[in-house]
Design a protein around this motif. Structure first.
Motif, PDB file in Angstrom:
ATOM      1  N   ILE A   1     -54.775  14.610 -56.506  1.00  9.66           N
ATOM      2  CA  ILE A   1     -53.594  13.745 -56.451  1.00  9.66           C
ATOM      3  C   ILE A   1     -53.907  12.482 -57.245  1.00  9.66           C
ATOM      4  O   ILE A   1     -54.890  11.802 -56.975  1.00  9.66           O
ATOM      5  CB  ILE A   1     -53.232  13.382 -54.993  1.00  9.66           C
ATOM      6  CG1 ILE A   1     -52.685  14.612 -54.267  1.00  9.66           C
ATOM      7  CG2 ILE A   1     -52.200  12.244 -54.963  1.00  9.66           C
ATOM      8  CD1 ILE A   1     -52.354  14.383 -52.807  1.00  9.66           C
ATOM      9  N   ASP A   2     -53.083  12.207 -58.253  1.00 11.27           N
ATOM     10  CA  ASP A   2     -53.275  10.987 -59.031  1.00 11.27           C
ATOM     11  C   ASP A   2     -52.563   9.807 -58.380  1.00 11.27           C
ATOM     12  O   ASP A   2     -53.094   8.715 -58.298  1.00 11.27           O
ATOM     13  CB  ASP A   2     -52.743  11.168 -60.457  1.00 11.27           C
ATOM     14  CG  ASP A   2     -53.709  11.938 -61.345  1.00 11.27           C
ATOM     15  OD1 ASP A   2     -54.860  12.152 -60.905  1.00 11.27           O
ATOM     16  OD2 ASP A   2     -53.320  12.315 -62.452  1.00 11.27           O
ATOM     17  N   ARG A   3     -51.343  10.061 -57.913  1.00 15.48           N
ATOM     18  CA  ARG A   3     -50.544   8.988 -57.318  1.00 15.48           C
ATOM     19  C   ARG A   3     -49.661   9.554 -56.227  1.00 15.48           C
ATOM     20  O   ARG A   3     -49.229  10.699 -56.289  1.00 15.48           O
ATOM     21  CB  ARG A   3     -49.604   8.384 -58.370  1.00 15.48           C
ATOM     22  CG  ARG A   3     -50.136   7.184 -59.078  1.00 15.48           C
ATOM     23  CD  ARG A   3     -49.472   7.058 -60.436  1.00 15.48           C
ATOM     24  NE  ARG A   3     -48.036   6.755 -60.299  1.00 15.48           N
ATOM     25  CZ  ARG A   3     -47.554   5.515 -60.181  1.00 15.48           C
ATOM     26  NH1 ARG A   3     -48.356   4.486 -60.149  1.00 15.48           N
ATOM     27  NH2 ARG A   3     -46.257   5.319 -60.088  1.00 15.48           N
ATOM     28  N   MET A   4     -49.369   8.713 -55.250  1.00 13.34           N
ATOM     29  CA  MET A   4     -48.471   9.121 -54.187  1.00 13.34           C
ATOM     30  C   MET A   4     -47.614   7.894 -53.899  1.00 13.34           C
ATOM     31  O   MET A   4     -48.119   6.857 -53.462  1.00 13.34           O
ATOM     32  CB  MET A   4     -49.320   9.498 -52.971  1.00 13.34           C
ATOM     33  CG  MET A   4     -48.669  10.517 -52.096  1.00 13.34           C
ATOM     34  SD  MET A   4     -49.882  11.305 -51.052  1.00 13.34           S
ATOM     35  CE  MET A   4     -48.772  11.836 -49.760  1.00 13.34           C
TER      36      MET A   4
ATOM     37  N   THR B   1     -47.827  12.639 -57.699  1.00 11.33           N
ATOM     38  CA  THR B   1     -48.221  12.978 -59.065  1.00 11.33           C
ATOM     39  C   THR B   1     -49.558  13.691 -58.993  1.00 11.33           C
ATOM     40  O   THR B   1     -50.544  13.124 -58.523  1.00 11.33           O
ATOM     41  CB  THR B   1     -48.348  11.717 -59.941  1.00 11.33           C
ATOM     42  OG1 THR B   1     -47.104  11.017 -59.919  1.00 11.33           O
ATOM     43  CG2 THR B   1     -48.693  12.071 -61.384  1.00 11.33           C
ATOM     44  N   PHE B   2     -49.558  14.958 -59.403  1.00 14.51           N
ATOM     45  CA  PHE B   2     -50.788  15.734 -59.376  1.00 14.51           C
ATOM     46  C   PHE B   2     -51.538  15.574 -60.687  1.00 14.51           C
ATOM     47  O   PHE B   2     -50.946  15.189 -61.703  1.00 14.51           O
ATOM     48  CB  PHE B   2     -50.453  17.218 -59.141  1.00 14.51           C
ATOM     49  CG  PHE B   2     -49.890  17.483 -57.765  1.00 14.51           C
ATOM     50  CD1 PHE B   2     -50.726  17.639 -56.670  1.00 14.51           C
ATOM     51  CD2 PHE B   2     -48.517  17.580 -57.572  1.00 14.51           C
ATOM     52  CE1 PHE B   2     -50.206  17.871 -55.406  1.00 14.51           C
ATOM     53  CE2 PHE B   2     -47.991  17.817 -56.301  1.00 14.51           C
ATOM     54  CZ  PHE B   2     -48.837  17.962 -55.222  1.00 14.51           C
ATOM     55  N   SER B   3     -52.833  15.909 -60.636  1.00 18.78           N
ATOM     56  CA  SER B   3     -53.664  15.732 -61.830  1.00 18.78           C
ATOM     57  C   SER B   3     -53.277  16.667 -62.972  1.00 18.78           C
ATOM     58  O   SER B   3     -53.694  16.472 -64.101  1.00 18.78           O
ATOM     59  CB  SER B   3     -55.148  15.920 -61.482  1.00 18.78           C
ATOM     60  OG  SER B   3     -55.351  17.180 -60.871  1.00 18.78           O
ATOM     61  N   ASP B   4     -52.456  17.687 -62.680  1.00 19.63           N
ATOM     62  CA  ASP B   4     -51.985  18.551 -63.775  1.00 19.63           C
ATOM     63  C   ASP B   4     -50.734  17.961 -64.432  1.00 19.63           C
ATOM     64  O   ASP B   4     -50.111  18.595 -65.269  1.00 19.63           O
ATOM     65  CB  ASP B   4     -51.723  19.984 -63.281  1.00 19.63           C
ATOM     66  CG  ASP B   4     -50.646  20.051 -62.191  1.00 19.63           C
ATOM     67  OD1 ASP B   4     -50.104  18.991 -61.821  1.00 19.63           O
ATOM     68  OD2 ASP B   4     -50.361  21.157 -61.718  1.00 19.63           O
ATOM     69  N   GLY B   5     -50.365  16.741 -64.015  1.00 26.35           N
ATOM     70  CA  GLY B   5     -49.248  16.048 -64.650  1.00 26.35           C
ATOM     71  C   GLY B   5     -47.910  16.301 -63.968  1.00 26.35           C
ATOM     72  O   GLY B   5     -46.910  15.680 -64.319  1.00 26.35           O
TER      73      GLY B   5
END
Ligand SMILES: [Zn+2]
Length: 106
Positions: free
Chosen positions: A69-72, A83-87
């Motif tokens: 998870i990049d952002r929540m 926002t997942f790390s796969d975009g």
């Protein structure tokens, strides 16, 4: 009364802990959340996969790496946009949906 998350905690790259307003704590595998993405695109992909179980999906290299998870971000006080790390970031995870997912932590 509606249940709301009171605390979000990243346990490690692959798991998340959410504390809920009724005191329950649930642990989520990021890959499980990614698979449960409620956006139209993912719902259609899951529907297509279920309709043709013999068909193999060819994964791009970024889909093979463990997803993080990049952002929540809170969306309108009823959901999180993850926002997942796969975009991928088009899924709105409502509190209700999140509450159904994951495993209860004692
Ligand atoms: Zn999606």
């Amino acid at each position: 009364m509606e249940l709301t998350p009171t605390e979000l905690k990243r346990l490690d790259d692959q798991s998340l802990l959410i504390s809920w307003s009724d005191g329950q704590r649930k642990r989520y595998a990021v890959s499980e959340l990614r698979k449960a993405c409620p956006c139209v695109m993912c719902r259609n992909e899951r529907k297509a996969a279920a309709a043709e179980p013999e068909k193999l999906t060819i994964l791009a290299p970024n889909e093979l790496a463990p997803v993080k998870i990049d952002r929540m971000v809170l969306a309108g006080n009823y959901a999180y946009r993850i926002t997942f790390s796969d975009g991928h970031n088009t899924g709105l995870f409502t509190f209700e949906h999140l509450r159904e997912l994951g495993e209860v932590v004692e």
